[in-house]
Scaffold this motif. Structure first.
Motif, PDB file in Angstrom:
ATOM      1  N   ARG A   1      44.688  34.580  30.953  1.00 36.20           N
ATOM      2  CA  ARG A   1      44.188  35.539  31.936  1.00 36.20           C
ATOM      3  C   ARG A   1      45.161  36.688  32.196  1.00 36.20           C
ATOM      4  O   ARG A   1      45.355  37.105  33.344  1.00 36.20           O
ATOM      5  CB  ARG A   1      43.837  34.834  33.254  1.00 36.20           C
ATOM      6  CG  ARG A   1      42.696  33.849  33.127  1.00 36.20           C
ATOM      7  CD  ARG A   1      42.457  33.081  34.410  1.00 36.20           C
ATOM      8  NE  ARG A   1      41.346  32.171  34.276  1.00 36.20           N
ATOM      9  CZ  ARG A   1      40.081  32.455  34.603  1.00 36.20           C
ATOM     10  NH1 ARG A   1      39.780  33.655  35.064  1.00 36.20           N
ATOM     11  NH2 ARG A   1      39.125  31.554  34.454  1.00 36.20           N
ATOM     12  N   VAL A   2      45.795  37.189  31.117  1.00 33.79           N
ATOM     13  CA  VAL A   2      46.650  38.359  31.292  1.00 33.79           C
ATOM     14  C   VAL A   2      45.791  39.543  31.746  1.00 33.79           C
ATOM     15  O   VAL A   2      44.604  39.629  31.415  1.00 33.79           O
ATOM     16  CB  VAL A   2      47.414  38.713  29.997  1.00 33.79           C
ATOM     17  CG1 VAL A   2      48.415  37.624  29.642  1.00 33.79           C
ATOM     18  CG2 VAL A   2      46.452  38.978  28.841  1.00 33.79           C
ATOM     19  N   ASP A   3      46.399  40.442  32.503  1.00 30.26           N
ATOM     20  CA  ASP A   3      45.671  41.607  33.010  1.00 30.26           C
ATOM     21  C   ASP A   3      45.554  42.717  31.977  1.00 30.26           C
ATOM     22  O   ASP A   3      44.756  43.652  32.145  1.00 30.26           O
ATOM     23  CB  ASP A   3      46.370  42.163  34.253  1.00 30.26           C
ATOM     24  CG  ASP A   3      46.285  41.209  35.433  1.00 30.26           C
ATOM     25  OD1 ASP A   3      45.378  40.359  35.443  1.00 30.26           O
ATOM     26  OD2 ASP A   3      47.130  41.311  36.339  1.00 30.26           O
ATOM     27  N   GLY A   4      46.359  42.645  30.931  1.00 30.97           N
ATOM     28  CA  GLY A   4      46.325  43.663  29.888  1.00 30.97           C
ATOM     29  C   GLY A   4      47.094  43.180  28.672  1.00 30.97           C
ATOM     30  O   GLY A   4      47.847  42.199  28.749  1.00 30.97           O
ATOM     31  N   LEU A   5      46.921  43.873  27.556  1.00 30.49           N
ATOM     32  CA  LEU A   5      47.560  43.460  26.305  1.00 30.49           C
ATOM     33  C   LEU A   5      48.049  44.682  25.539  1.00 30.49           C
ATOM     34  O   LEU A   5      47.322  45.665  25.374  1.00 30.49           O
ATOM     35  CB  LEU A   5      46.559  42.681  25.436  1.00 30.49           C
ATOM     36  CG  LEU A   5      47.045  42.215  24.055  1.00 30.49           C
ATOM     37  CD1 LEU A   5      48.193  41.230  24.190  1.00 30.49           C
ATOM     38  CD2 LEU A   5      45.888  41.597  23.267  1.00 30.49           C
TER      39      LEU A   5
END
Length: 357
Positions: free
Chosen positions: A120-124
């Motif tokens: 569930r990272v907020d961005g990559l």
């Protein structure tokens, strides 16, 4: 031994005879809770060994305050330098960074993308492997409107957020520099043409040869992973018999350093007999003797722009986001002893690269 029992805010509340909501607000520095109560709650939390559950908090507010980063190898100078900048800049914005390395394995990259999505990272942010030509595994981020930024090694079809170096100009400038110093037989050691970097650097190399009316020879270009071992194998072919080249443009500094050491074993003088240019401006290129001319890619600038792109996407509603854009980071040739000498050819203006369809 039994499993360690995790303490919760309920335990803190029972110890202090406070409500669970008061403890929660105190731990989150709520302005309606007095300083004395906050300190009492924090002291008890330390005593009990309480650990906040960041994952649970993230599930509640749909934000993990964590960004994923995938790079080819942490041991390489350029991605390592960028990773440091990205982490430091993200911390200023209140985000943590999970750094993963693909080891230039496509299968590992696919697995990491799925793992970071599940986390569930907020961005990559991603610098792809040498061999990534199918980018469909990133669709899970695009389809769920999770900020996704590609940098350095990027998809050839720029239908997403891309931040890349000016690799065509880098290849042209490195080759032109050798030509201006009098080189007429220039070897180029490139990475594999499955990677965007090397496609453009090779195009720059060929363009410089053409512009200065020097022939392109297939025998003078090598496509390989840019390791020391592969550089040595290339040297065995390049220097198997005379005539030897009078210039070498290596697509990274590890290869340039290896070539220079090989030339020393053959009693070839650098730069008198052969001139060498590397790429990335690895700190090793400055301290070796003779020092190596290299192309600086400005990793600090690229790292800062990656974070700027991510934070812009993070704070813009999906419907208003301009996800599909390209930003090019400039390059600069850093001239050192490995290509020293008076210029014997007059420089010509750079012709624009034709866009690749």
């Amino acid at each position: 031994m039994g499993k360690r029992s995790e303490k919760t805010i309920v335990d803190i509340a029972e110890e202090l005879q406070l409500s669970v909501s008061t403890v929660s607000r105190a731990l989150n520095d709520h302005p309606n809770i007095s300083a004395a109560t906050k300190e009492k709650v924090r002291k008890m939390a330390r005593k009990l060994g309480y650990r906040p559950n960041a994952l649970a908090a993230g599930l509640r507010n749909n934000k993990s305050k964590t960004i994923g980063l995938i790079i080819p190898r942490i041991s390489m100078f350029f991605p390592a330098a960028i990773s440091t900048v990205i982490q430091n800049k993200l911390q200023e914005h209140g985000y943590h960074l999970i750094i993963c390395q693909s080891n230039d394995s496509y299968e590992q990259e696919v697995a990491l993308v799925n793992t970071l999505y599940s986390a569930r990272v907020d961005g990559l942010a991603v610098s792809t492997t040498l061999f990534t030509t199918d980018f469909s595994h990133f669709d899970i981020f695009k389809n769920h409107h999770i900020p996704l930024v590609f940098f350095d090694r990027v998809p050839l079809e720029h239908n997403m957020k891309v931040i890349k170096g000016d690799d065509f100009r880098g290849g042209f400038t490195a080759t032109e520099h050798l030509i201006l110093k009098g080189c007429k037989d220039i070897v180029h050691i490139s990475g594999p043409l499955t990677c965007s970097l090397y496609i453009e650097r090779v195009a720059g190399y060929k363009s410089a040869l053409q512009q200065y009316k020097l022939p392109f020879k297939k025998s003078r270009i090598f496509y390989q992973e840019l390791s020391r071992e592969n550089a040595l194998r290339a040297c065995e072919q390049i220097f198997a018999r005379p005539p030897y080249p009078d210039g070498v443009f290596a697509a990274n500094d590890t290869t340039a350093i290896t070539i220079m050491e090989y030339c020393r074993q053959l009693n070839l003088r650098v730069p008198e007999d052969i001139k060498i240019v590397g790429y990335s401006n690895d700190p090793r290129s400055q301290i070796i003797t003779p020092s190596i001319t290299s192309v600086d890619q400005y990793p600090e600038m690229m790292g800062e722009r990656v974070v700027a792109a991510l934070t812009e996407l993070l704070h813009t509603p999906p419907a208003a986001q301009h996800r599909y854009s390209q930003e090019i980071i400039p390059i600069q040739l850093i001239e050192r002893a490995s290509s020293a000498g008076e210029e014997v050819v007059k420089a010509r203006p750079v012709k624009k690269q034709k866009k690749t369809k």
